[in-house]
Design an enzyme around this catalytic site. Structure first.
Site, PDB file in Angstrom:
ATOM      1  N   SER A   4       3.210   0.118   3.134  1.00 20.79           N
ATOM      2  CA  SER A   4       2.656  -1.086   2.540  1.00 20.79           C
ATOM      3  C   SER A   4       3.624  -1.625   1.496  1.00 20.79           C
ATOM      4  O   SER A   4       4.124  -0.865   0.692  1.00 20.79           O
ATOM      5  CB  SER A   4       1.326  -0.724   1.877  1.00 20.79           C
ATOM      6  OG  SER A   4       0.950  -1.701   0.957  1.00 20.79           O
ATOM      7  N   PRO A   5       3.879  -2.941   1.499  1.00 17.41           N
ATOM      8  CA  PRO A   5       4.726  -3.485   0.434  1.00 17.41           C
ATOM      9  C   PRO A   5       3.992  -3.363  -0.894  1.00 17.41           C
ATOM     10  O   PRO A   5       2.822  -3.681  -0.975  1.00 17.41           O
ATOM     11  CB  PRO A   5       4.887  -4.957   0.834  1.00 17.41           C
ATOM     12  CG  PRO A   5       3.725  -5.245   1.707  1.00 17.41           C
ATOM     13  CD  PRO A   5       3.317  -3.960   2.374  1.00 17.41           C
ATOM     14  N   LYS A  42      -9.912   0.631  -7.272  1.00 21.45           N
ATOM     15  CA  LYS A  42      -9.169   1.440  -6.285  1.00 21.45           C
ATOM     16  C   LYS A  42      -7.923   2.011  -6.954  1.00 21.45           C
ATOM     17  O   LYS A  42      -7.146   1.265  -7.556  1.00 21.45           O
ATOM     18  CB  LYS A  42      -8.773   0.554  -5.116  1.00 21.45           C
ATOM     19  CG  LYS A  42      -8.126   1.322  -3.976  1.00 21.45           C
ATOM     20  CD  LYS A  42      -7.981   0.398  -2.795  1.00 21.45           C
ATOM     21  CE  LYS A  42      -7.484   1.105  -1.577  1.00 21.45           C
ATOM     22  NZ  LYS A  42      -7.414   0.182  -0.426  1.00 21.45           N
ATOM     23  N   ASN A  71      -5.447   4.378  -2.619  1.00 19.29           N
ATOM     24  CA  ASN A  71      -4.468   3.473  -2.022  1.00 19.29           C
ATOM     25  C   ASN A  71      -3.346   4.283  -1.344  1.00 19.29           C
ATOM     26  O   ASN A  71      -3.450   5.494  -1.208  1.00 19.29           O
ATOM     27  CB  ASN A  71      -3.907   2.583  -3.136  1.00 19.29           C
ATOM     28  CG  ASN A  71      -3.623   1.179  -2.651  1.00 19.29           C
ATOM     29  OD1 ASN A  71      -3.052   1.008  -1.584  1.00 19.29           O
ATOM     30  ND2 ASN A  71      -4.006   0.182  -3.413  1.00 19.29           N
ATOM     31  N   THR A  72      -2.286   3.596  -0.960  1.00 20.56           N
ATOM     32  CA  THR A  72      -1.139   4.289  -0.351  1.00 20.56           C
ATOM     33  C   THR A  72      -0.394   5.104  -1.407  1.00 20.56           C
ATOM     34  O   THR A  72      -0.582   4.892  -2.603  1.00 20.56           O
ATOM     35  CB  THR A  72      -0.167   3.269   0.261  1.00 20.56           C
ATOM     36  OG1 THR A  72       0.222   2.336  -0.751  1.00 20.56           O
ATOM     37  CG2 THR A  72      -0.799   2.523   1.413  1.00 20.56           C
ATOM     38  N   GLY A  93      -1.931   6.339   6.299  1.00 23.89           N
ATOM     39  CA  GLY A  93      -2.174   7.074   7.545  1.00 23.89           C
ATOM     40  C   GLY A  93      -2.164   8.588   7.363  1.00 23.89           C
ATOM     41  O   GLY A  93      -2.264   9.097   6.249  1.00 23.89           O
ATOM     42  N   GLY A 122      -5.761   8.288   5.408  1.00 25.91           N
ATOM     43  CA  GLY A 122      -5.499   9.151   6.555  1.00 25.91           C
ATOM     44  C   GLY A 122      -6.701   9.511   7.395  1.00 25.91           C
ATOM     45  O   GLY A 122      -6.653  10.474   8.169  1.00 25.91           O
ATOM     46  N   TYR A 143      -8.186   2.219   7.350  1.00 17.32           N
ATOM     47  CA  TYR A 143      -7.270   1.073   7.438  1.00 17.32           C
ATOM     48  C   TYR A 143      -6.290   1.313   8.593  1.00 17.32           C
ATOM     49  O   TYR A 143      -6.405   0.704   9.651  1.00 17.32           O
ATOM     50  CB  TYR A 143      -6.551   0.885   6.095  1.00 17.32           C
ATOM     51  CG  TYR A 143      -5.677  -0.352   6.034  1.00 17.32           C
ATOM     52  CD1 TYR A 143      -6.120  -1.527   5.433  1.00 17.32           C
ATOM     53  CD2 TYR A 143      -4.398  -0.355   6.575  1.00 17.32           C
ATOM     54  CE1 TYR A 143      -5.336  -2.664   5.383  1.00 17.32           C
ATOM     55  CE2 TYR A 143      -3.599  -1.481   6.532  1.00 17.32           C
ATOM     56  CZ  TYR A 143      -4.060  -2.639   5.938  1.00 17.32           C
ATOM     57  OH  TYR A 143      -3.260  -3.746   5.900  1.00 17.32           O
TER      58      TYR A 143
HETATM   59  C1  LIG Z   1       0.311  -2.982   5.167  1.00 14.54           C
HETATM   60  C2  LIG Z   1      -0.747  -2.526   4.208  1.00 14.54           C
HETATM   61  C3  LIG Z   1      -1.326  -3.444   3.329  1.00 14.54           C
HETATM   62  C4  LIG Z   1      -2.306  -3.047   2.417  1.00 14.54           C
HETATM   63  N1  LIG Z   1      -2.865  -3.966   1.562  1.00 14.54           N
HETATM   64  C5  LIG Z   1      -3.856  -3.597   0.713  1.00 14.54           C
HETATM   65  C6  LIG Z   1      -4.486  -4.556  -0.141  1.00 14.54           C
HETATM   66  O1  LIG Z   1      -4.136  -5.731  -0.169  1.00 14.54           O
HETATM   67  N2  LIG Z   1      -5.485  -4.129  -0.956  1.00 14.54           N
HETATM   68  C7  LIG Z   1      -5.901  -2.822  -0.973  1.00 14.54           C
HETATM   69  O2  LIG Z   1      -6.826  -2.475  -1.725  1.00 14.54           O
HETATM   70  N3  LIG Z   1      -5.318  -1.894  -0.176  1.00 14.54           N
HETATM   71  C8  LIG Z   1      -4.323  -2.250   0.656  1.00 14.54           C
HETATM   72  N4  LIG Z   1      -3.746  -1.307   1.483  1.00 14.54           N
HETATM   73  C9  LIG Z   1      -4.178   0.094   1.384  1.00 14.54           C
HETATM   74  C10 LIG Z   1      -5.254   0.427   2.420  1.00 14.54           C
HETATM   75  O3  LIG Z   1      -6.434  -0.321   2.193  1.00 14.54           O
HETATM   76  C11 LIG Z   1      -5.609   1.927   2.330  1.00 14.54           C
HETATM   77  O4  LIG Z   1      -6.085   2.224   1.038  1.00 14.54           O
HETATM   78  C12 LIG Z   1      -4.421   2.833   2.626  1.00 14.54           C
HETATM   79  O5  LIG Z   1      -3.658   2.303   3.696  1.00 14.54           O
HETATM   80  C13 LIG Z   1      -4.859   4.252   2.958  1.00 14.54           C
HETATM   81  O6  LIG Z   1      -5.752   4.265   4.043  1.00 14.54           O
HETATM   82  P1  LIG Z   1      -5.295   4.605   5.557  1.00 14.54           P
HETATM   83  O7  LIG Z   1      -4.540   5.896   5.518  1.00 14.54           O
HETATM   84  O8  LIG Z   1      -6.562   4.620   6.332  1.00 14.54           O
HETATM   85  O9  LIG Z   1      -4.390   3.453   5.974  1.00 14.54           O
HETATM   86  C14 LIG Z   1      -2.737  -1.676   2.388  1.00 14.54           C
HETATM   87  C15 LIG Z   1      -2.158  -0.763   3.291  1.00 14.54           C
HETATM   88  C16 LIG Z   1      -1.165  -1.153   4.182  1.00 14.54           C
HETATM   89  C17 LIG Z   1      -0.556  -0.112   5.105  1.00 14.54           C
END
Ligand SMILES: Cc1cc2nc3c(=O)[nH]c(=O)nc-3n(C[C@H](O)[C@H](O)[C@H](O)COP(=O)(O)O)c2cc1C
Length: 182
Positions: A4-5, A42, A71-72, A93, A122, A143
């Site tokens: 994620s940026p 968050k 978050n990431t 992820g 993840g 996500y």
């Molecule tokens: C490309 C990308 C963009 C994201 N944008 C946001 C965002 O704008 N706001 C937010 O709260 N989290 C954002 N996230 C974080 C995700 O909501 C999530 O917290 C994170 O990816 C971990 O979950 P996952 O492993 O299921 O992807 C983003 C993640 C990615 C990969």
């Protein structure tokens, strides 16, 4: 997994004073409206113990409705390939699962179950969602897996989760929250 940026300076908002001021203003704006939607915070999973203490205290004092953990990560978990590890951005992820679940479990202890936690990071199966719930999550967020698998991910997770709850004798998600967090 994806990257994620990162918004520049975003993570500075998690410092004690900055967070307290941010939440004070956000709550003020929320309470001024007619609808008063729930307000969640968050956090990144890259917190030190001291930062986690501060966040837990400030969030509870502000009367926030819940916390999303999280978050990431800007760290590079060992399971990710070297060429991807070199890239900029936050990792999401599967490689994020262990770290984010550990931080969730810690945050559950620090908030003593007093505010709902939303487990995120993840999750791609009912077993993953169940692990987050046992660590202290009342809800989960997905996500990356939703992008890779599409909307059928959700009924699959629900089915798998229901089977695991039943296997372990829980009548509801609520009963299982935090039960794996010794
Ligand atoms: C490309 C990308 C963009 C994201 N944008 C946001 C965002 O704008 N706001 C937010 O709260 N989290 C954002 N996230 C974080 C995700 O909501 C999530 O917290 C994170 O990816 C971990 O979950 P996952 O492993 O299921 O992807 C983003 C993640 C990615 C990969």
């Amino acid at each position: 997994m994806s990257l994620s940026p990162n918004t520049p300076g975003l993570r500075d908002l998690q410092g004690r004073e900055q967070l307290a001021e941010l939440l004070r203003r956000a709550m003020e704006a929320r309470n001024a409206g007619a609808k008063k939607p729930p307000l969640f915070v968050k956090i990144a999973p890259d917190q030190t113990e001291e930062q986690m203490h501060n966040i837990a205290e400030v969030v509870m004092a502000a009367g926030i409705d819940g916390m999303i953990v999280g978050n990431t990560t800007v760290t590079r978990p060992p399971s990710i390939p070297e060429d991807i590890a070199k890239e900029q951005g936050g990792v999401s992820g599967k490689p994020l699962f262990e770290l984010s679940t550990r931080i969730l479990a810690r945050m559950y202890k620090l908030t003593q179950g007093k505010i709902p936690l939303i487990g995120c990071g993840g999750i791609s199966s009912g077993a993953d969602a169940y692990a987050k719930i046992r660590a202290g999550a009342s809800l989960v967020q997905v996500y990356s897996a939703l992008i890779f698998e599409g909307p059928l991910l959700i009924p699959r997770i629900n089915r798998e989760l229901a089977a695991l709850l039943k296997r372990d004798g829980f009548a509801s998600v609520k009963e299982a929250v935090g039960t794996g967090n010794a």
